[in-house]
Motif scaffolding. Sequence first.
Motif, PDB file in Angstrom:
ATOM      1  N   THR A  69      43.607  35.586  37.147  1.00 21.38           N
ATOM      2  CA  THR A  69      42.583  34.561  36.957  1.00 21.38           C
ATOM      3  C   THR A  69      41.277  35.245  36.609  1.00 21.38           C
ATOM      4  OG1 THR A  69      42.185  34.686  39.323  1.00 21.38           O
ATOM      5  CG2 THR A  69      43.509  32.832  38.574  1.00 21.38           C
ATOM      6  N   ILE A  70      40.378  34.472  36.030  1.00 19.92           N
ATOM      7  CA  ILE A  70      39.035  34.994  35.740  1.00 19.92           C
ATOM      8  C   ILE A  70      38.060  34.310  36.677  1.00 19.92           C
ATOM      9  CG2 ILE A  70      37.200  35.076  33.996  1.00 19.92           C
ATOM     10  CD1 ILE A  70      39.577  35.161  31.932  1.00 19.92           C
ATOM     11  N   GLY A  71      37.296  35.086  37.390  1.00 16.04           N
ATOM     12  CA  GLY A  71      36.369  34.518  38.360  1.00 16.04           C
ATOM     13  C   GLY A  71      35.082  34.060  37.718  1.00 16.04           C
ATOM     14  N   GLU A  72      34.484  33.047  38.344  1.00  9.64           N
ATOM     15  CA  GLU A  72      33.227  32.526  37.806  1.00  9.64           C
ATOM     16  C   GLU A  72      32.325  32.097  38.948  1.00  9.64           C
ATOM     17  OE1 GLU A  72      32.248  29.593  34.259  1.00  9.64           O
ATOM     18  OE2 GLU A  72      34.368  29.620  34.787  1.00  9.64           O
ATOM     19  N   LEU A 105      34.306  37.674  43.001  1.00  4.70           N
ATOM     20  CA  LEU A 105      34.278  37.524  41.544  1.00  4.70           C
ATOM     21  C   LEU A 105      35.062  38.649  40.881  1.00  4.70           C
ATOM     22  CD1 LEU A 105      30.545  36.415  41.247  1.00  4.70           C
ATOM     23  CD2 LEU A 105      32.532  34.979  40.733  1.00  4.70           C
ATOM     24  N   MET A 129      37.548  40.083  42.095  1.00  3.59           N
ATOM     25  CA  MET A 129      38.969  39.856  42.329  1.00  3.59           C
ATOM     26  C   MET A 129      39.470  38.609  41.585  1.00  3.59           C
ATOM     27  SD  MET A 129      39.255  40.892  46.387  1.00  3.59           S
ATOM     28  CE  MET A 129      40.987  40.490  46.572  1.00  3.59           C
ATOM     29  N   GLY A 130      38.600  38.029  40.748  1.00  2.00           N
ATOM     30  CA  GLY A 130      39.032  36.918  39.891  1.00  2.00           C
ATOM     31  C   GLY A 130      38.960  35.549  40.555  1.00  2.00           C
ATOM     32  N   PHE A 131      38.196  35.420  41.615  1.00  3.88           N
ATOM     33  CA  PHE A 131      38.062  34.126  42.280  1.00  3.88           C
ATOM     34  C   PHE A 131      36.893  33.331  41.683  1.00  3.88           C
ATOM     35  CE2 PHE A 131      40.661  36.407  45.181  1.00  3.88           C
ATOM     36  CZ  PHE A 131      41.315  35.482  45.990  1.00  3.88           C
ATOM     37  N   THR A 132      37.038  32.024  41.653  1.00  2.33           N
ATOM     38  CA  THR A 132      35.986  31.142  41.152  1.00  2.33           C
ATOM     39  C   THR A 132      35.302  30.458  42.331  1.00  2.33           C
ATOM     40  OG1 THR A 132      36.885  30.800  38.963  1.00  2.33           O
ATOM     41  CG2 THR A 132      35.613  28.986  39.870  1.00  2.33           C
ATOM     42  N   GLU A 133      33.989  30.347  42.193  1.00  2.00           N
ATOM     43  CA  GLU A 133      33.209  29.856  43.323  1.00  2.00           C
ATOM     44  C   GLU A 133      33.170  28.325  43.353  1.00  2.00           C
ATOM     45  OE1 GLU A 133      29.090  31.077  43.174  1.00  2.00           O
ATOM     46  OE2 GLU A 133      29.146  31.409  45.348  1.00  2.00           O
ATOM     47  N   ILE A 182      45.406  29.060  40.881  1.00  2.00           N
ATOM     48  CA  ILE A 182      44.045  28.734  41.303  1.00  2.00           C
ATOM     49  C   ILE A 182      43.615  29.795  42.305  1.00  2.00           C
ATOM     50  CG2 ILE A 182      42.613  27.078  42.594  1.00  2.00           C
ATOM     51  CD1 ILE A 182      44.568  24.875  41.651  1.00  2.00           C
ATOM     52  N   LYS A 183      42.475  30.366  42.029  1.00  2.00           N
ATOM     53  CA  LYS A 183      41.885  31.269  43.033  1.00  2.00           C
ATOM     54  C   LYS A 183      40.428  30.860  43.196  1.00  2.00           C
ATOM     55  CE  LYS A 183      42.840  35.758  42.400  1.00  2.00           C
ATOM     56  NZ  LYS A 183      43.201  36.926  41.546  1.00  2.00           N
TER      57      LYS A 183
END
Lengths: 552, 502
Positions: free
Chosen positions: A356-359, B255, B257-261, B360-361
């Motif tokens: 996943t890509i974090g934002e 972020l 680690m690819g997590f979305t806030e 989903i992360k």
Amino acid sequence: MPVITLHEERFSKFVGRKVTLTEMTKWIPWLGFDIEEEGEDYLKVEFNPNRIDFCSYVGVTRAFKGLRGWETGLPDYKAKDSNITLKITEAVAEVRPFMLAAVVRNMELDEGDVADLMEMQEDLHWGIGRDRKKASIGVHNLDAVRPPFTFTAVSPNSVKFVPLDKNEEMSLQEILQKHEKGVAYKHLIDQSPNYPVLIDRNEHVLSMPPIINGELTKIKEKTTNLFLDVTGTDYEAVEKSLNVLCTSLADMGGEIEKVTVEYPDQSRFSPNLSPEKMDLKTTFANSSLGLHLSTAEIIECLERSRLGARRIKKGVIEVAIPAYRIDILHEIDLVEEVAIGYGYYKLKPTFPSSVTIGEQHPTLKIANLTRQIAIGLGFTEMMNFTLTNESIQYEKMRRKEEKDITLANPVSAEYTIMRQDLLPGLIKNLAANRHESFPQKLFEVSDVVKLNDKNETLCERRLHIAAVSSHPKANFTEIKSIAEALITNIMVGEWKIKETEHPSFLKGRVASIRTKNREIGIVGEIHPEVLNNFGLENPTVAFEINLETLIG
Amino acid sequence: MVELREYDQKTLQALKKLDGKGTIEEIVKASSLAHAAVMRAALKLSNEKLVQLQERTRTIVALNEEGRTYAEKGLPERRLIRSLFNLGGTAKIKEVTNNAKLKKSLEPIALGWLRRKNWAILSGKEKILRASEEPKEGTDEKVIGLLAKKNTIVTQELDNEMRKALKVLRRRKLVNIKDENIRTMELTVAGRKLIKRGIKIVEEVSQLTPELIITGKWRDTKLRKFNVSADGPQTYPGKIHPLQQIIERTREIFLQMGFTEIRGPLVETAFWNFDALFQPQDHPAREMQDTFYLSNPKAGRLPKKTIVDVVARAHEDGWTTGSKGWGYKWSHSEAKRLLLRTHTTAETIKYLSKHKKVPIKVFSVDKVYRNEQLTYKNTAEFYQIEGIVVDKGVTFRDLMGTLKAFYSRFGLEKVQFWPCYFPYTEPSAQAMVYVPKLKHWMELCGMGIFRPEVLAPMGIKHPVLAWGGGLERIAMLELGLKDIRLLYGNQLGWIRGTPLCQ
């Protein structure tokens, strides 16, 4: 969370072999206990309320033996008929509708056992009974009374008995008014015209559930035959409490016997200690845990968790759940039992391959950019609580009280409402830092909460920035140019500064910051009366801006 | 060769003018330097042994107003004796005082001193004064005269007799006296030699100016050397709050680690905070002593009926999940109660009810509330860290691995997972982390896989791995704090003094 103290020697006695404190310390956390305190010969441990069966030594040791592989599988509890009858009258239906009972014979209670029994009752009252509301327990010396027993409700002044640990008779009414337990628990029954009592064939009172037992049936060392009663408003809670108690007493050496409980419309045998059955699919267990265990291995794990387990068809295990387990609602709960039996310590962490890509959240991105600019302007960040009180929010700020978001159960007068602005907090910060060197330039970028009917919660969380500058030469010109620098560096778009009035600011030295037709902030010189209210000595200038309107 | 600054050199020249010795004041006058500059030069030159510094105290005396009047008209006793001789050497007191035109208040003083100095004899009932010859000027009068002429004198420069007289004047309150420290510089042999060789003064400049730069004059200008180790004024930068700094670090790790806030409201309905997470309505955590409820506004609105109804069923009988449920009658009004959220999971479940596409992360590092008194280890509001992974086939071991990776970014490499219980996760665990700084294991967070009773009503099809814990523990560990109140005390001294890179 409930706590139990485990002494090495008594623990070893129930395990049936010598267990050192070091071994206890090493293994007990893998059952889900938290070690609170390590003594010279004891451990004080906390357990989770779902495992209320851990409220006795035997409860802990039977799990411990399973984990160590010394005694595994379903503990077998047998109960023969006692030929004792308990009659439940219609009168209790509206005040304490359920009662179940059991007889335990041939106990050899020592001092430790009596203490355990008391501790168990307390934990069950709390853990299952919800402080005696759903269920409460009475343990009696069976030999002091004569069956059959009757559970009924009577008028408050018609019956008298000597309550536990007292030496004079009191009426039910007097007990509710004067006895410490009566005062503490009267809310559970006093809305009813009649109060519940448990009596024997000679109308001797065993107890007044859920308030207090009678002195007559008090348990002492050397008491050998027990009568257990559990009453309550929730049948399941009553049954579970009785089962946890009975199985513990059985493991302590007692022989359980059934009582015939006669309700007006039906009768049943109590206790019912036969295990419940639930199926577990091996694929479900393996895929949840990330393991590849065979059916036989899963069965072994379940048995170490003291469950009965047998393969009934390919990939399906029938699990038998002992009567003291109150926490198995779903197949997934059996999966955790597999994991505990397997040993959490043996589960090797793996890293999921999900890409996943974090934002960042857009609001917090803005918050951080704003922070950067405020810091660039020489301001230091404060972090205040979002909870505040009317005096700081309004009175000291010379403002009229508005409709607030108010706590129903504040823990102190300091924190009673949610803040609607950041500024009062910053002024309070200045007051707390009077002894530090000046100039003091403080800011906060954080949340305020406003009423807003459009939302499900009727409230709205909003991101604001506020800043104060306090020093002998602070004035409007300074803060206006800072506010303008901040705004022009955050947003593209039109805004203007217009004269306004605000009770917290000096008249003629305060302006509203507006976009198109909307006020988004305020800037000015803090009113000297506000400064006096907070005990500040230096001229102080400030601004506050709603960042969410600024962003659009 | 000693390098001398401009003002050192000018000081030496002034000393030369003063014949090798002078007070600081004299040097200031002779050199036209500022006092502070001469003082700095004095230090430097004496360090270099070019001058010798001496310090002594002198007492400076001046006439006060009364003294000045007497200097002009004479002491009262002198005026009286003069009148007596005007009247022929013998006269009644009355006549003498009249003749002297003394103020009434001075008469007793004048007579007293007349007798004490033995200038005249008083006798008889008639009170007749007699004197044989006019007395000479006394030492006290000489001192007054001297003071009148020179304005001030230094007591140390007077002879013994005059000093005694001065004491009397002091008792008579005719003079002001103050002590003064006098620093004197005197050229040493080395200093004299240096001067003999000749000093050529090069003008020094302390501030490089645009003019010097533009005109190129800086080439001919000597820029004064600064004492670089001297203390300057303290400067405090604008600064991020240390706790916010740790929040930012935590967010960065998520972020990376690819997590979305995600971010949700602070005021929540009990529905999202508890019911949607399968927490029974009589659960102790829902009671007033643990959770802040609102008295205004009191109740919010529930989401759409299709969600509410199945959540209710999950509680009551497990709905289609295969669970037994909690076996009680679920109440709408209990679910509508407004509260301050006790965990960020309230937002997580809401988010998952709307976002179904895996993987989903998501994460949050955000504010939550507990009904707690403010103590050294508890606050009513604090920050919670929460991380969520939803994907096809993710496992309990994956959760352990994710968490291990997360905490290793904080330098916490050793993690153990102990069985634990949470109403909305199964299996559950708590992460125990070994803290090298403290040399013991510490509980950092709770974790687990969301229960089927939580997932089914929201239509979530895949396992939800979740972990959460307080941020403050990590923050206090990082900042070396023992009292959580300091973290929220907003003490400027602490914030100004706490380095950000720890």
